[in-house]
Design a protein around this motif. Structure first.
Motif, PDB file in Angstrom:
ATOM      1  N   UNK A 190     -26.992  34.311  -6.195  1.00  0.00           N
ATOM      2  CA  UNK A 190     -26.361  35.387  -5.425  1.00  0.00           C
ATOM      3  C   UNK A 190     -25.079  34.847  -4.791  1.00  0.00           C
ATOM      4  N   UNK A 191     -24.096  34.594  -5.629  1.00  0.00           N
ATOM      5  CA  UNK A 191     -22.846  34.009  -5.163  1.00  0.00           C
ATOM      6  C   UNK A 191     -21.910  35.089  -4.656  1.00  0.00           C
ATOM      7  N   UNK A 192     -21.218  34.737  -3.571  1.00  0.00           N
ATOM      8  CA  UNK A 192     -20.204  35.656  -3.051  1.00  0.00           C
ATOM      9  C   UNK A 192     -19.033  35.691  -4.026  1.00  0.00           C
ATOM     10  N   UNK A 193     -18.530  36.875  -4.389  1.00  0.00           N
ATOM     11  CA  UNK A 193     -17.443  36.940  -5.375  1.00  0.00           C
ATOM     12  C   UNK A 193     -16.175  36.246  -4.898  1.00  0.00           C
ATOM     13  N   UNK A 194     -15.896  36.305  -3.590  1.00  0.00           N
ATOM     14  CA  UNK A 194     -14.706  35.663  -3.035  1.00  0.00           C
ATOM     15  C   UNK A 194     -15.150  34.712  -1.928  1.00  0.00           C
ATOM     16  N   UNK A 195     -15.528  33.502  -2.313  1.00  0.00           N
ATOM     17  CA  UNK A 195     -15.997  32.524  -1.335  1.00  0.00           C
ATOM     18  C   UNK A 195     -14.870  32.166  -0.372  1.00  0.00           C
ATOM     19  N   UNK A 196     -15.225  32.030   0.897  1.00  0.00           N
ATOM     20  CA  UNK A 196     -14.231  31.743   1.934  1.00  0.00           C
ATOM     21  C   UNK A 196     -13.933  30.252   1.983  1.00  0.00           C
ATOM     22  N   UNK A 197     -13.438  29.707   0.877  1.00  0.00           N
ATOM     23  CA  UNK A 197     -13.042  28.308   0.824  1.00  0.00           C
ATOM     24  C   UNK A 197     -11.520  28.237   0.894  1.00  0.00           C
ATOM     25  N   UNK A 198     -10.977  27.387   1.757  1.00  0.00           N
ATOM     26  CA  UNK A 198      -9.520  27.356   1.958  1.00  0.00           C
ATOM     27  C   UNK A 198      -8.781  26.848   0.725  1.00  0.00           C
ATOM     28  N   UNK A 199      -7.620  27.419   0.484  1.00  0.00           N
ATOM     29  CA  UNK A 199      -6.765  27.007  -0.619  1.00  0.00           C
ATOM     30  C   UNK A 199      -5.381  26.720  -0.053  1.00  0.00           C
ATOM     31  N   UNK A 200      -4.994  25.455   0.142  1.00  0.00           N
ATOM     32  CA  UNK A 200      -3.673  25.151   0.706  1.00  0.00           C
ATOM     33  C   UNK A 200      -2.578  25.441  -0.301  1.00  0.00           C
ATOM     34  N   UNK A 201      -1.385  25.675   0.235  1.00  0.00           N
ATOM     35  CA  UNK A 201      -0.246  25.923  -0.634  1.00  0.00           C
ATOM     36  C   UNK A 201       0.309  24.633  -1.230  1.00  0.00           C
ATOM     37  N   UNK A 202       0.066  23.502  -0.568  1.00  0.00           N
ATOM     38  CA  UNK A 202       0.549  22.206  -1.040  1.00  0.00           C
ATOM     39  C   UNK A 202      -0.461  21.133  -0.648  1.00  0.00           C
ATOM     40  N   UNK A 203      -0.272  19.939  -1.161  1.00  0.00           N
ATOM     41  CA  UNK A 203      -1.188  18.836  -0.855  1.00  0.00           C
ATOM     42  C   UNK A 203      -1.046  18.474   0.625  1.00  0.00           C
ATOM     43  N   UNK A 204      -2.137  18.485   1.391  1.00  0.00           N
ATOM     44  CA  UNK A 204      -2.029  18.200   2.833  1.00  0.00           C
ATOM     45  C   UNK A 204      -1.509  16.793   3.090  1.00  0.00           C
ATOM     46  N   UNK A 205      -0.706  16.668   4.153  1.00  0.00           N
ATOM     47  CA  UNK A 205      -0.135  15.367   4.511  1.00  0.00           C
ATOM     48  C   UNK A 205      -1.207  14.394   4.989  1.00  0.00           C
TER      49      UNK A 205
ATOM     50  N   UNK B  53       0.829  -1.204   0.000  1.00  0.00           N
ATOM     51  CA  UNK B  53       0.000   0.000   0.000  1.00  0.00           C
ATOM     52  C   UNK B  53       0.864   1.256   0.000  1.00  0.00           C
ATOM     53  N   UNK B  54       0.420   2.271  -0.740  1.00  0.00           N
ATOM     54  CA  UNK B  54       1.130   3.553  -0.780  1.00  0.00           C
ATOM     55  C   UNK B  54       0.943   4.293   0.530  1.00  0.00           C
ATOM     56  N   UNK B  55       1.887   5.157   0.852  1.00  0.00           N
ATOM     57  CA  UNK B  55       1.870   5.948   2.082  1.00  0.00           C
ATOM     58  C   UNK B  55       2.041   7.417   1.735  1.00  0.00           C
ATOM     59  N   UNK B  56       1.701   8.325   2.661  1.00  0.00           N
ATOM     60  CA  UNK B  56       1.932   9.752   2.390  1.00  0.00           C
ATOM     61  C   UNK B  56       3.378  10.065   2.050  1.00  0.00           C
ATOM     62  N   UNK B  57       4.322   9.298   2.611  1.00  0.00           N
ATOM     63  CA  UNK B  57       5.737   9.538   2.328  1.00  0.00           C
ATOM     64  C   UNK B  57       6.068   9.225   0.876  1.00  0.00           C
ATOM     65  N   UNK B  58       5.529   8.098   0.374  1.00  0.00           N
ATOM     66  CA  UNK B  58       5.836   7.740  -1.010  1.00  0.00           C
ATOM     67  C   UNK B  58       5.250   8.733  -2.004  1.00  0.00           C
ATOM     68  N   UNK B  59       4.190   9.440  -1.604  1.00  0.00           N
ATOM     69  CA  UNK B  59       3.567  10.432  -2.482  1.00  0.00           C
ATOM     70  C   UNK B  59       4.050  11.849  -2.203  1.00  0.00           C
ATOM     71  N   UNK B  60       4.969  11.987  -1.243  1.00  0.00           N
ATOM     72  CA  UNK B  60       5.529  13.301  -0.881  1.00  0.00           C
ATOM     73  C   UNK B  60       4.450  14.279  -0.451  1.00  0.00           C
ATOM     74  N   UNK B  61       3.504  13.809   0.362  1.00  0.00           N
ATOM     75  CA  UNK B  61       2.476  14.690   0.904  1.00  0.00           C
ATOM     76  C   UNK B  61       3.020  15.339   2.166  1.00  0.00           C
ATOM     77  N   UNK B  62       3.133  16.652   2.151  1.00  0.00           N
ATOM     78  CA  UNK B  62       3.753  17.326   3.284  1.00  0.00           C
ATOM     79  C   UNK B  62       3.090  18.644   3.627  1.00  0.00           C
TER      80      UNK B  62
END
Length: 486
Positions: free
Chosen positions: A279-294, A47-56
């Motif tokens: 009536x959509x908010x122009x800037x929805x407060x949805x989080x955007x991570x800088x990298x793939x979460x571990x 099985x793959x692990x977060x380490x093998x996929x470089x999730x950090x």
């Protein structure tokens, strides 16, 4: 005097010497271990692990109802309707109940079972068999009533492994249902975003139509006064037709998007017609991570389901391995057997018995070996499917993050382009009004201005759609404990 050793007496009939008994016992033990020998069969996939996929990347928290951050109550209602009425969720829920029933069935096999059988039958008894007079050669009623009790002791844990496999399959079905709910909510949001896109494009086209109708009216007046040519009128009419085409296309796109929302909610065209303005908010407060979460692998329902199926396949492999071991059962019975109704109620017609039975597989021409090899291969398949789900999840998150960044950056540049075309259009209009330019000179810039405005509207929607797609890829607030079984 010569002494001779005594000659041992021969064993009595029906008995055996110590040496013979010991040899027989050794042979029985040898047969026992021969039957229990398990061939080597090892999994070939890890099985793959977060380490093998470089999730950090850092963890990102999402609410279970993450779409509410978009800020449109109508969207909240549409998602709720879809989660309550979509037929695909009924399928997922039925599969959960089916898996739970299998688990209950496997768990029931672990305990004792009791049954009762009764039979009355008229029969002529043979006069030339083992039945003595006065019953021989007569027609009699034969009655039998028997209660039985059986219990598989499961000394080697075969049934326990089967229960563990069924429990893992039930968890996987629950996770599949959670994944279906998440995908459904994401599909509703994406379709609703398309409704908003169509509305914004229609609004731009409507404003452009209004402006170009005024320009065409002005050019026609100038042509009548011989201040403009027929070419100027044709150019103004072409620009108006382009804007009207854009409006028709936007209206058609909205109809398709609302129809999609109705289908997701399990409803008809009347439901689509009742969907109002977005009536959509122009800037929805949805989080955007800088990298793939571990912790991505623990946040996705589909990955949790794939992991549960690895556990289930491993348990089924244990079932196949333990099929090489003996199976020991306890059984007991008590009942009545008699010839004739009068004798049936006599206490002397009672019968009872009990004991233990052992089943030892010795030779089956390779059937158990093949079953074990197949179960091991099934474990490799489950592990490979898990790895595929993990890689797909990581790619989806990476793509969504890239799309959000690209949409934000492109939108900023597109606004500059739109502003430039708008300023050029303003200056050209002044020159045409001053008689320095022909209306024909405005056609190219007007066409580009409308295209730029439509592209600007598309990019603002693309940015919101990318954020919604990212929320779905991140797991959408999935909780492995609460969403396992529903």
């Amino acid at each position: 005097m010569r002494l001779t050793p005594p000659v041992p007496a021969p064993p009595l009939p029906g008995t055996c010497s110590f040496a013979r008994c010991r040899a027989g016992l050794a042979a029985a033990i040898a047969l026992l271990f021969a039957g229990c020998a398990v061939p080597a069969s090892h999994p070939a996939v890890s099985a793959a692990t977060p380490t093998t996929l470089a999730l950090a990347g850092p963890s990102v928290q999402l609410a279970p109802d993450w779409w509410r951050a978009i800020g449109d109550p109508q969207l909240d209602r549409l998602v709720a309707d879809a989660l309550a009425g979509n037929p695909s969720l009924d399928i997922a829920a039925a599969r959960v109940r089916q898996a739970q029933a299998v688990l209950e069935r496997q768990d029931a096999e672990r305990g004792p079972a009791a049954d009762l059988d009764a039979q009355v039958q008229g029969s002529r008894l043979s006069g030339r068999y083992t039945i003595p007079p006065p019953f021989a050669g007569t027609v009699r009623a034969l009655g039998t009533a028997q209660a039985g009790l059986s219990w598989n002791l499961d000394l080697f844990g075969r049934q326990k492994a089967a229960i563990e496999g069924a429990a893992a399959q039930a968890r996987a079905a629950g996770y599949d249902a959670a994944a279906a709910r998440l995908m459904l909510a994401g599909s509703v949001v994406q379709s609703y975003v398309e409704v908003a896109r169509a509305e914004r494009r229609a609004a731009i086209a409507a404003r452009t139509i209004s402006a170009r109708e005024g320009s065409l009216s002005l050019v026609q007046t100038r042509e009548r006064n011989r201040l403009a040519s027929r070419i100027d009128t044709a150019a103004a009419g072409t620009l108006l037709a382009q804007a009207r085409l854009a409006l028709v296309q936007a209206q058609a796109a909205r109809v398709l998007a609302t129809n999609a929302l109705a289908a997701l909610a399990g409803r008809g065209s009347d439901y689509a017609a009742a969907i109002g303005t977005t009536h959509l908010a122009p800037d929805a407060a949805l989080p955007v991570p800088a990298a793939i979460p571990a912790d991505l692998l623990a946040r996705r329902a589909d990955i949790a389901a794939a992991q549960a199926r690895i556990v289930a396949a491993g348990a089924e492999r244990q079932v196949a391995r333990r099929a090489f071991y003996p199976n020991i059962n306890l059984s007991a019975l008590a009942g009545l057997q008699a010839i004739g109704f009068g004798n049936f109620v006599d206490l002397d017609s009672g019968t009872a018995g009990g004991g233990a039975a052992i089943h030892l597989p010795l030779f089956d021409n390779g059937r158990r070996r093949a079953d074990l090899a197949g179960a091991t291969a099934a474990l490799d398949v489950a592990t490979a499917q898990y790895n595929d789900a993990v890689v797909t999840a990581a790619r989806q998150v990476a793509d969504a993050i890239a799309q959000v960044r690209t949409a934000d950056a492109t939108q900023a540049r597109q606004r500059e382009v739109t502003a430039g075309f708008a300023e050029t259009n303003r200056l050209n209009t002044v020159r045409v009004a001053s008689g320095l330019n022909s209306r024909l000179d405005l056609v190219d810039n007007d066409v580009r201005l409308l295209d730029a405005q439509l592209a600007d509207a598309n990019l603002s929607i693309d940015a919101l759609a990318a954020r919604a797609q990212l929320a779905t890829a991140l797991g959408g607030g999935f909780d492995p404990v609460q969403d396992a079984i529903r």
